[in-house]
Design a protein around this motif. Structure first.
Motif, PDB file in Angstrom:
ATOM      1  N   GLU A   1      16.345  26.691  20.777  1.00  0.00           N
ATOM      2  CA  GLU A   1      15.342  27.483  20.074  1.00  0.00           C
ATOM      3  C   GLU A   1      15.920  28.165  18.834  1.00  0.00           C
ATOM      4  OE1 GLU A   1      12.283  27.460  20.465  1.00  0.00           O
ATOM      5  OE2 GLU A   1      11.860  26.836  22.518  1.00  0.00           O
ATOM      6  N   SER A   2      16.753  27.435  18.097  1.00  0.00           N
ATOM      7  CA  SER A   2      17.407  28.076  16.956  1.00  0.00           C
ATOM      8  C   SER A   2      16.981  27.443  15.637  1.00  0.00           C
ATOM      9  CB  SER A   2      18.921  27.965  17.123  1.00  0.00           C
ATOM     10  OG  SER A   2      19.278  26.606  17.223  1.00  0.00           O
ATOM     11  N   PHE A   3      15.792  26.897  15.617  1.00  0.00           N
ATOM     12  CA  PHE A   3      15.394  26.224  14.387  1.00  0.00           C
ATOM     13  C   PHE A   3      14.631  27.158  13.452  1.00  0.00           C
ATOM     14  CE2 PHE A   3      11.860  25.863  17.176  1.00  0.00           C
ATOM     15  CZ  PHE A   3      10.732  25.764  16.398  1.00  0.00           C
ATOM     16  N   LEU A   4      14.561  26.708  12.219  1.00  0.00           N
ATOM     17  CA  LEU A   4      13.899  27.472  11.178  1.00  0.00           C
ATOM     18  C   LEU A   4      12.405  27.505  11.442  1.00  0.00           C
ATOM     19  CD1 LEU A   4      14.523  28.703   8.351  1.00  0.00           C
ATOM     20  CD2 LEU A   4      14.066  26.450   7.416  1.00  0.00           C
ATOM     21  N   GLU A   5      11.824  28.689  11.544  1.00  0.00           N
ATOM     22  CA  GLU A   5      10.416  28.810  11.912  1.00  0.00           C
ATOM     23  C   GLU A   5       9.462  28.677  10.740  1.00  0.00           C
ATOM     24  OE1 GLU A   5       8.220  28.801  13.913  1.00  0.00           O
ATOM     25  OE2 GLU A   5       8.971  29.226  15.901  1.00  0.00           O
ATOM     26  N   GLY A   6       9.870  28.638   9.604  1.00  0.00           N
ATOM     27  CA  GLY A   6       8.989  28.636   8.438  1.00  0.00           C
ATOM     28  C   GLY A   6       9.848  29.002   7.262  1.00  0.00           C
ATOM     29  N   GLY A   7      10.086  30.278   7.123  1.00  0.00           N
ATOM     30  CA  GLY A   7      11.048  30.803   6.154  1.00  0.00           C
ATOM     31  C   GLY A   7      10.971  30.136   4.806  1.00  0.00           C
ATOM     32  N   ASP A   8      12.016  29.362   4.497  1.00  0.00           N
ATOM     33  CA  ASP A   8      12.102  28.737   3.184  1.00  0.00           C
ATOM     34  C   ASP A   8      11.336  27.422   3.111  1.00  0.00           C
ATOM     35  OD1 ASP A   8      13.773  30.752   2.426  1.00  0.00           O
ATOM     36  OD2 ASP A   8      15.612  29.652   2.874  1.00  0.00           O
ATOM     37  N   MET A   9      10.654  27.063   4.184  1.00  0.00           N
ATOM     38  CA  MET A   9      10.018  25.741   4.207  1.00  0.00           C
ATOM     39  C   MET A   9       9.049  25.519   3.052  1.00  0.00           C
ATOM     40  SD  MET A   9      11.183  23.960   6.641  1.00  0.00           S
ATOM     41  CE  MET A   9       9.979  22.680   6.560  1.00  0.00           C
ATOM     42  N   ALA A  10       8.251  26.530   2.748  1.00  0.00           N
ATOM     43  CA  ALA A  10       7.260  26.361   1.682  1.00  0.00           C
ATOM     44  C   ALA A  10       7.967  26.039   0.371  1.00  0.00           C
ATOM     45  CB  ALA A  10       6.411  27.621   1.549  1.00  0.00           C
TER      46      ALA A  10
ATOM     47  N   ASN B   1       4.190  24.397   9.931  1.00  0.00           N
ATOM     48  CA  ASN B   1       2.901  23.687   9.905  1.00  0.00           C
ATOM     49  C   ASN B   1       2.715  22.823   8.664  1.00  0.00           C
ATOM     50  OD1 ASN B   1       1.803  24.651  12.359  1.00  0.00           O
ATOM     51  ND2 ASN B   1       1.598  26.639  11.370  1.00  0.00           N
ATOM     52  N   PHE B   2       3.790  22.219   8.195  1.00  0.00           N
ATOM     53  CA  PHE B   2       3.684  21.379   7.013  1.00  0.00           C
ATOM     54  C   PHE B   2       3.387  19.932   7.424  1.00  0.00           C
ATOM     55  CE2 PHE B   2       5.727  25.159   5.434  1.00  0.00           C
ATOM     56  CZ  PHE B   2       5.055  25.367   4.247  1.00  0.00           C
ATOM     57  N   GLU B   3       4.011  18.958   6.783  1.00  0.00           N
ATOM     58  CA  GLU B   3       3.657  17.555   7.008  1.00  0.00           C
ATOM     59  C   GLU B   3       4.841  16.672   6.655  1.00  0.00           C
ATOM     60  OE1 GLU B   3       2.140  19.387   4.363  1.00  0.00           O
ATOM     61  OE2 GLU B   3       3.776  18.623   3.155  1.00  0.00           O
TER      62      GLU B   3
END
Ligand code: SF4
Length: 457
Positions: free
Chosen positions: A344-353, A382-384
């Protein structure tokens, strides 16, 4: 937690709630249908949100489809108000936004108004429009058209984000000979299941982890299907398994496209995610593959553990600089079975956008266009995932599979065969066992079930 008075809506509504993460408030939902009106009421945190949408449905199937859509939209809008958050794809939770867009067009409507109503971000509406434009001339349903998939679920090591059935070849090698024998038998059993085979795709796992003679067996089995000029992809895989000898073999058997899957050009990331190769190996594999007349695809992943936006962006820059025909940008997706999921150590969103926006603008600027896209549950932010192509180089197989416009005749453990019944608007699926020994043991039944699905028992 969510409660609803309409059982068939519960799972769909939970998909929307999940978009808002573990802190989403508890919701009570109720649904009513009266005189062509879909009436959804959501109660949460002492507030009531009521929505009414009018749509005359032609039949039960359409009623259910619109009931789900409007109920999801109601829950999304209530959560948006309560949390102040919006999602890049709004209330759309399905895997294939482009299928929805085509659905609207088939009804004689532009797809944009529906996407706007569902809160899809303008840049994603534009992305879908560009994907549909790139598919012109390829997209089309044709009775009896099919693609052949052959799965090689073996890899040199297991990546920490991977939930696929593949296992480290060191642990599964004992099954390899029997697996190849079953696979040869299954491929031979696909004869006569289609009128027009559009492409062949040997996927993984890492198909080039096979020794040259093992690889030859798979190619030889597929040989009767490989008519001249057909698109023929081998997801060669990780750069550390590329050899001149194997690439020459692919050429000999008519392969037209290979995937080199760097995922990242950052050595620290590659080590962290459990791959046994470096960025230098990616360059070596790419240069080796370029000596052959293959089209080349690169896979990159945004959101890998510990990777900053700057490191991901450098990977995009390096991939673009090498000018492969296709670049696929994935968003990290963690399902059950991934080691990382357990940590459970993954990037939750953060810099994803930022990462996704950078990849899009860089790829557009370099002359690539998006040609297929799909979403998955549990994607970071929630990207693609989006496939990009140089104009005229789109992979037919990817479009066929993502848009579900052809039959998919799939061979191998965990492979899912799909048969379209276009007149009835349905797709029938037949999944092979995930477990390799179970696949080997059941091979005769797998073949006969598949032939029966295609009316060839
Ligand atoms: S190479 Fe692909 S299939 Fe193999 S372990 Fe890594 S992510 Fe999974």
């Amino acid at each position: 937690m969510l409660t609803t008075n309409t059982e068939f809506l519960h799972a769909e509504l939970m998909d929307v709630v999940r978009l808002f993460g573990p802190d989403a408030p508890d919701l009570s939902h109720s649904f009513l249908y009266a005189e062509n009106n879909f009436i959804n009421t959501v109660i949460a945190e002492g507030r009531e949100f009521a929505y009414r949408d009018e749509y005359p449905c032609a039949d039960e199937l359409e009623f259910k489809r619109y009931a789900k859509r409007f109920a999801k939209l109601a829950v999304y809008n209530a959560l948006k108000t309560l949390t102040g958050k919006t999602m890049p794809w709004g209330a759309l939770t399905g895997i294939r936004p482009t299928k929805l867009a085509y659905g609207e067009r088939e009804q004689g409507r532009p797809f944009e108004p529906m996407f706007e109503k569902f809160g899809v971000a303008p840049e994603n509406i534009a992305l879908v429009g560009d994907v549909l434009a790139a598919q012109e001339g390829i997209y089309g349903r044709e009775e009896g058209a099919a693609d052949l998939y052959i799965g090689i679920p073996f890899c040199p090591s297991k990546c920490n984000y991977c939930s696929f059935i593949t296992a480290d070849i060191g642990k599964t090698e004992k099954h390899l000979e029997n697996y190849l024998a079953a696979l040869e038998k299954e491929i031979a059993g696909c004869a006569g299941l289609y009128k027009n085979l559009k492409s062949i795709y040997i996927g993984g796992g890492t198909p080039l982890v096979l020794h040259t003679e093992q690889l030859r067996r798979v190619l030889e089995a597929a040989e009767p299907f490989a008519r001249r000029g057909i698109e023929y992809t081998v997801e060669a895989g990780r750069p550390d398994v590329f050899t001149e000898e194997k690439l020459a073999l692919l050429q000999e058997y008519g392969v037209t496209r290979v995937c080199v899957n760097p995922q990242s050009f950052c050595n620290e990331t590659l080590e962290r995610i459990g791959r046994k190769h470096t960025a230098e190996d990616i360059y070596r594999a790419y240069e080796m593959a370029r000596r052959f007349p293959f089209e080349i695809n690169f896979d990159l992943i945004a959101g890998l553990t510990g990777e900053s936006a700057a490191q991901f962006e450098e990977s995009v820059d390096r991939a673009v600089a090498l000018t492969p025909e296709n670049i696929t940008v994935h968003t990290l997706c963690l399902k059950k079975g991934a080691r990382l999921k357990e940590e459970e150590s993954f990037l939750e969103g953060g810099d994803m956008a930022e990462m996704i926006a950078y990849a899009r603008s860089r790829l557009y600027a370099a002359g690539y266009v998006p040609y297929y896209l799909y979403r998955q549950k549990y994607m970071a932010g929630n990207f693609e995932n989006t496939g990009w192509t140089k104009p005229g180089k789109a992979c037919v197989y990817n479009i066929d599979v993502m848009e579900e416009i052809t039959d998919n005749i799939a061979c191998g453990a965990n492979a899912v065969t799909k048969k379209l019944f276009a007149g009835e608007g349905r797709i029938e699926r037949l999944g092979a066992p995930k477990d390799i020994p179970a696949y080997i043991a059941k091979i005769d039944k797998i073949i006969s079930d598949k032939r029966a699905l295609f009316g060839r028992a």
